[in-house]
Design an enzyme around this catalytic site. Structure first.
Site, mmCIF file in Angstrom:
data_model
loop_
_atom_site.group_PDB
_atom_site.id
_atom_site.type_symbol
_atom_site.label_atom_id
_atom_site.label_comp_id
_atom_site.label_asym_id
_atom_site.label_seq_id
_atom_site.Cartn_x
_atom_site.Cartn_y
_atom_site.Cartn_z
ATOM 1 N N LYS A 35 0.862 -1.179 0.000
ATOM 2 C CA LYS A 35 0.000 0.000 0.000
ATOM 3 C C LYS A 35 0.896 1.226 0.000
ATOM 4 O O LYS A 35 1.648 1.455 0.939
ATOM 5 C CB LYS A 35 -0.894 -0.016 1.239
ATOM 6 C CG LYS A 35 -1.915 1.094 1.296
ATOM 7 C CD LYS A 35 -2.793 0.903 2.533
ATOM 8 C CE LYS A 35 -3.883 1.949 2.632
ATOM 9 N NZ LYS A 35 -4.724 1.722 3.825
ATOM 10 N N LYS A 63 -2.186 -1.487 -3.872
ATOM 11 C CA LYS A 63 -3.013 -0.277 -3.831
ATOM 12 C C LYS A 63 -2.130 0.955 -3.900
ATOM 13 O O LYS A 63 -1.138 0.995 -3.168
ATOM 14 C CB LYS A 63 -3.795 -0.309 -2.517
ATOM 15 C CG LYS A 63 -4.739 0.840 -2.310
ATOM 16 C CD LYS A 63 -5.426 0.721 -0.967
ATOM 17 C CE LYS A 63 -6.359 1.900 -0.776
ATOM 18 N NZ LYS A 63 -7.032 1.869 0.513
HETATM 19 ZN ZN LIG Z 1 -6.368 2.619 8.096
#
Ligand SMILES: [Zn+2]
Length: 314
Positions: free
Chosen positions: A177, A238
């Site tokens: 992420k 992501k």
């Molecule tokens: Zn979070």
């Protein structure tokens, strides 16, 4: 005949925001076509999604009961648990992914209780989300998706689930992420922008202490390898489109189920351009989805899931 990749409804995961203490669903300004569902509109939304042929949803809470630790998400009668139960009751066959993180339930908006340096206290956060995971499982969630990027997160959750009778619940780790600028509209949607109220300490103004530098690719493989060692069953990358190289690298390296999050900013850019007549929304979104498949995604979380399902029917 010679097409190498296909896109089906089975690839689609629909995110849903659920706000408590509201009577009606409300539109989200920066995400045209996306709503904050109320607890009473959630059931019909879930049924519509299922009827459109989408099998999987991921839920995000818009809490009105925030505190420094996110404790409302540890209650069986709190929003976090209620929305999972309501979704499963509305459509028992739909797969519900529970987002395991505290930022939707903390008043400061960080992903865990803050330490003295103003960033989340890693180990305190682990013990709280270990509890949150049990609540999600008890509420009926089918898959847990920890998104906080804390060190040791997957191991802590796996241990917590395995010792509480939930050994069969899989973990979809947000292993990779990035600290991205593409999350802005989500934070408006989920009401979890940083720096609200009630802070005792000087808070860090971004999530760069625990999310990844967009300049790094090898680090993504290290993060994914660690999560797999700790027991992750599936991996998430992501954001999506600016990071297709990362999706491909993760899939090639580990050959694990690999998911992409086509995030709020990506959706908003496309919608805004389409509104101005600068891009053809339908053609562009279908192309983008296919690109995710070409890169190796086994599934895509996207705000366009319902649109894509309808376009696949055409
Ligand atoms: Zn979070």
């Amino acid at each position: 005949m010679v097409r190498e990749n296909t896109l089906t409804k089975n690839d689609l995961i629909q995110p849903i925001f659920v706000e408590e203490e509201t009577k009606e669903r409300s539109p989200i300004g920066s995400l045209p076509g996306v709503f904050r569902e109320s607890e009473s509109s959630l059931a019909s939304r879930v049924k519509d999604i299922q009827q459109a042929g989408i099998n999987t949803i991921i839920l995000f809470g818009v809490s009105h009961h925030k505190d420094a630790q996110g404790t409302d998400s540890l209650k069986m009668n709190g929003l976090f648990s209620r929305m999972i139960q309501k979704a499963k009751n509305a459509a028992p066959d739909i797969q519900v992914i529970a987002d395991i993180c505290l930022c939707e339930y903390t008043d400061h908006g960080h992903c865990g209780p803050l330490a003295h340096d103003g960033a989340p206290d890693n180990d305190k956060t682990l013990s709280i989300i270990a509890e949150q995971a049990i609540i999600a499982a008890r509420s009926g969630a089918d898959i847990l998706a920890p998104s906080g990027m804390m060190d040791g997160m997957i191991g802590a959750l796996r241990h917590s689930l395995d010792t509480s009778g939930y050994a069969d619940i899989p973990l979809l780790s947000y292993a990779v992420k990035y600290a991205s600028s593409h999350y802005g509209p989500f934070r408006e949607a989920a009401g979890c922008s940083l720096g609200h109220d009630g802070n005792q300490v000087t808070m860090q103004s971004d999530r760069k202490a625990y999310q990844m530098d967009p300049a790094n690719a090898r680090e993504a493989l290290r993060e994914a390898a660690l999560d797999l060692q700790e027991g992750a069953d599936m991996l998430m990358v992501k954001p999506g489109l600016p990071y297709l190289d990362i999706i491909k690298a993760v899939k090639d390296e580990f050959q694990m189920p690999t998911f992409a999050y086509h995030v709020s900013g990506e959706y908003a850019m496309l919608k805004a351009a389409a509104e101005k007549g600068w891009l053809d929304y339908e053609a562009t979104i279908m192309e983008q989805m296919m690109c995710f498949k070409r890169a190796g995604s086994d599934g895509i979380i996207t705000y366009s899931a319902m649109d894509v399902a309808q376009l696949l029917d055409k």
